[in-house]
Design a protein around this motif. Sequence first.
Motif, PDB file in Angstrom:
ATOM      1  N   PHE A 118       0.816  -1.225   0.000  1.00  8.80           N
ATOM      2  CA  PHE A 118       0.000   0.000   0.000  1.00  8.80           C
ATOM      3  C   PHE A 118       0.851   1.279   0.000  1.00  8.80           C
ATOM      4  CE2 PHE A 118       0.375  -1.656   4.329  1.00  8.80           C
ATOM      5  CZ  PHE A 118       0.960  -0.589   4.997  1.00  8.80           C
ATOM      6  N   THR A 119       2.167   1.136  -0.151  1.00  8.24           N
ATOM      7  CA  THR A 119       3.033   2.313  -0.259  1.00  8.24           C
ATOM      8  C   THR A 119       3.677   2.317  -1.642  1.00  8.24           C
ATOM      9  OG1 THR A 119       3.523   2.265   2.120  1.00  8.24           O
ATOM     10  CG2 THR A 119       5.007   3.559   0.719  1.00  8.24           C
ATOM     11  N   PRO A 120       3.071   2.978  -2.610  1.00  5.59           N
ATOM     12  CA  PRO A 120       3.631   3.002  -3.961  1.00  5.59           C
ATOM     13  C   PRO A 120       4.916   3.843  -4.008  1.00  5.59           C
ATOM     14  CG  PRO A 120       1.749   4.460  -3.832  1.00  5.59           C
ATOM     15  CD  PRO A 120       1.808   3.730  -2.524  1.00  5.59           C
ATOM     16  N   PHE A 121       5.724   3.565  -5.018  1.00  8.68           N
ATOM     17  CA  PHE A 121       6.986   4.293  -5.162  1.00  8.68           C
ATOM     18  C   PHE A 121       6.752   5.790  -5.402  1.00  8.68           C
ATOM     19  CE2 PHE A 121       9.240   0.229  -6.807  1.00  8.68           C
ATOM     20  CZ  PHE A 121       9.274  -0.262  -5.518  1.00  8.68           C
ATOM     21  N   THR A 122       5.659   6.116  -6.042  1.00  7.22           N
ATOM     22  CA  THR A 122       5.370   7.542  -6.276  1.00  7.22           C
ATOM     23  C   THR A 122       5.172   8.283  -4.961  1.00  7.22           C
ATOM     24  OG1 THR A 122       3.025   6.958  -6.548  1.00  7.22           O
ATOM     25  CG2 THR A 122       4.356   7.209  -8.554  1.00  7.22           C
ATOM     26  N   LYS A 123       4.551   7.610  -3.989  1.00  2.72           N
ATOM     27  CA  LYS A 123       4.357   8.245  -2.680  1.00  2.72           C
ATOM     28  C   LYS A 123       5.701   8.415  -1.968  1.00  2.72           C
ATOM     29  CE  LYS A 123       1.791   7.837   1.655  1.00  2.72           C
ATOM     30  NZ  LYS A 123       0.804   7.043   2.438  1.00  2.72           N
ATOM     31  N   ILE A 124       6.555   7.389  -2.071  1.00  4.63           N
ATOM     32  CA  ILE A 124       7.890   7.497  -1.466  1.00  4.63           C
ATOM     33  C   ILE A 124       8.647   8.664  -2.103  1.00  4.63           C
ATOM     34  CG2 ILE A 124      10.117   6.353  -1.147  1.00  4.63           C
ATOM     35  CD1 ILE A 124       8.635   3.682  -1.121  1.00  4.63           C
TER      36      ILE A 124
END
Length: 501
Positions: A118-124
């Motif tokens: 639930f933590t996409p790379f875009t959010k990171i």
Amino acid sequence: MDRTAHALTVADVATLEGLHLAVEHAGSRMDATVTAPHAAEIGLPGQWLQGGEIVMTSGAVLGADPEPWANYVSALAAHGAVGLILGTGPQAPLREIPGFLVDLAREHDLPLLSAPAFTPFTKITRTVIAKQVAAERVALQDSFALQVRLTRIVARGGTVDALLQEWQRSTGESAGVFDRVGRLLGKNTGLHASSAEATGDHVRADPPALGHTRRVSVDGSSLALIVSPFAGETTVRGYIARSDSGLAMADLAVPTLLSLLALEFERRWFLDEPERRRRAQHVARLLSTEDDARARAFLRGLNINAPTLWGVVVEAKSQTHAEVLLDDLAVVLGSPLLRVSERLVEGLATQDPKRLLQEYGLDTPVGIGTALPPGNAARTLRQARAALETSRRIGSLVGFVDGSAHDFLLHVADSQYLTAFADAVLAPIDALPNGDVLLTTLHTWLIENRSIEACAVRLGVHRHTIRNRVLRLTQVTGRSLDSVDTQTELWLALKARGFRD
């Protein structure tokens, strides 16, 4: 310190709120600075890295085989990546971190983090960049506030110690300021006396070039020596040694600190102007005194007990450089008898200056006179000026040789030039079958003040033989040997060829 904003590290990324990242392997590099987040879904990402990236991948291209992962992690480490984030979960290629990947991270000492589904790379990426921007904003604000405080201290006439103490309070860095010859001019309480002394020794032994920063190990701590330029010119004014806090705000404020220190050096120069005028007056008075007893009495009045003096003239690269050299040479030579005029620094040394100037490392023309009693101060300074003319031509320090002008010229001239000169002057004689005999005769004749009889006695031949050889020399050279110019030229050529008295 007011705040401790610093560059974002791998440890900071691991604890960013809302990302739910887990540290699978920390190693020793969790404090490495992250320059950028970078998603790399390719087999060999090294060519796309510039160093400092924290790389994100789902492993879709690599699969579950250890071999491609070994190449992948090796490429990351080789190209300066500071961390790896693997996306895991039910829909990801890898549901969890495989054991071999932890082993590879441990082998290359590369921090390994896992990101849930639930933590996409875009959010990171967005979160890391936002955190970096916020840290940079805080660093800029802190740096600006620090620069204002530093400027206020200088504007109100504060000391170098006060300036450095504020620097320590704001950044936590110990610091000391040194002049060009390694003397400590000021420090804050964080810099121990032993560290300051060792740093001064380093500055004297190997001063950093303008615009370069050098790290040196002093008393077990790392101090960065930073050259402080003078007011935008190309002449080094002094050095600051400071410990590295790693704070971005400190790095941003360093240029202002260096400029303020250069300004302080300039202020000191103007405050010292009366003392420099007195020194110049002392030099002028000594040069006008030809009576040795009066000259020695004058020196004793200045607390100088020197049986001999050496004239010294240094040609600086600019007027600013001359001003700096004036202060440096007063320390290096241990003499206050110095003055400056345009680009020339000249004066009188109370001890042999040659070794001292060579150790100081001047790369400008330097002339040194001979050691003479104080009553002959004007003469040794004239000799230094004459030697300076030769130093300009050959590019190295030149000491005047009193009483032997020919030896002096031969000593300072370029060896290739001397060889060519001697060959050209003596070529007509060299071409003769008995050229060696004629050269020996010419040399002996000149030594014996052009006396045929004395030359014949020294060589053990009849005087008519010498007379015939001198006549032959006149015919071969086509010049009158009675001419002073001819005699001087032939004498120099013989000396250059190696003939000695």
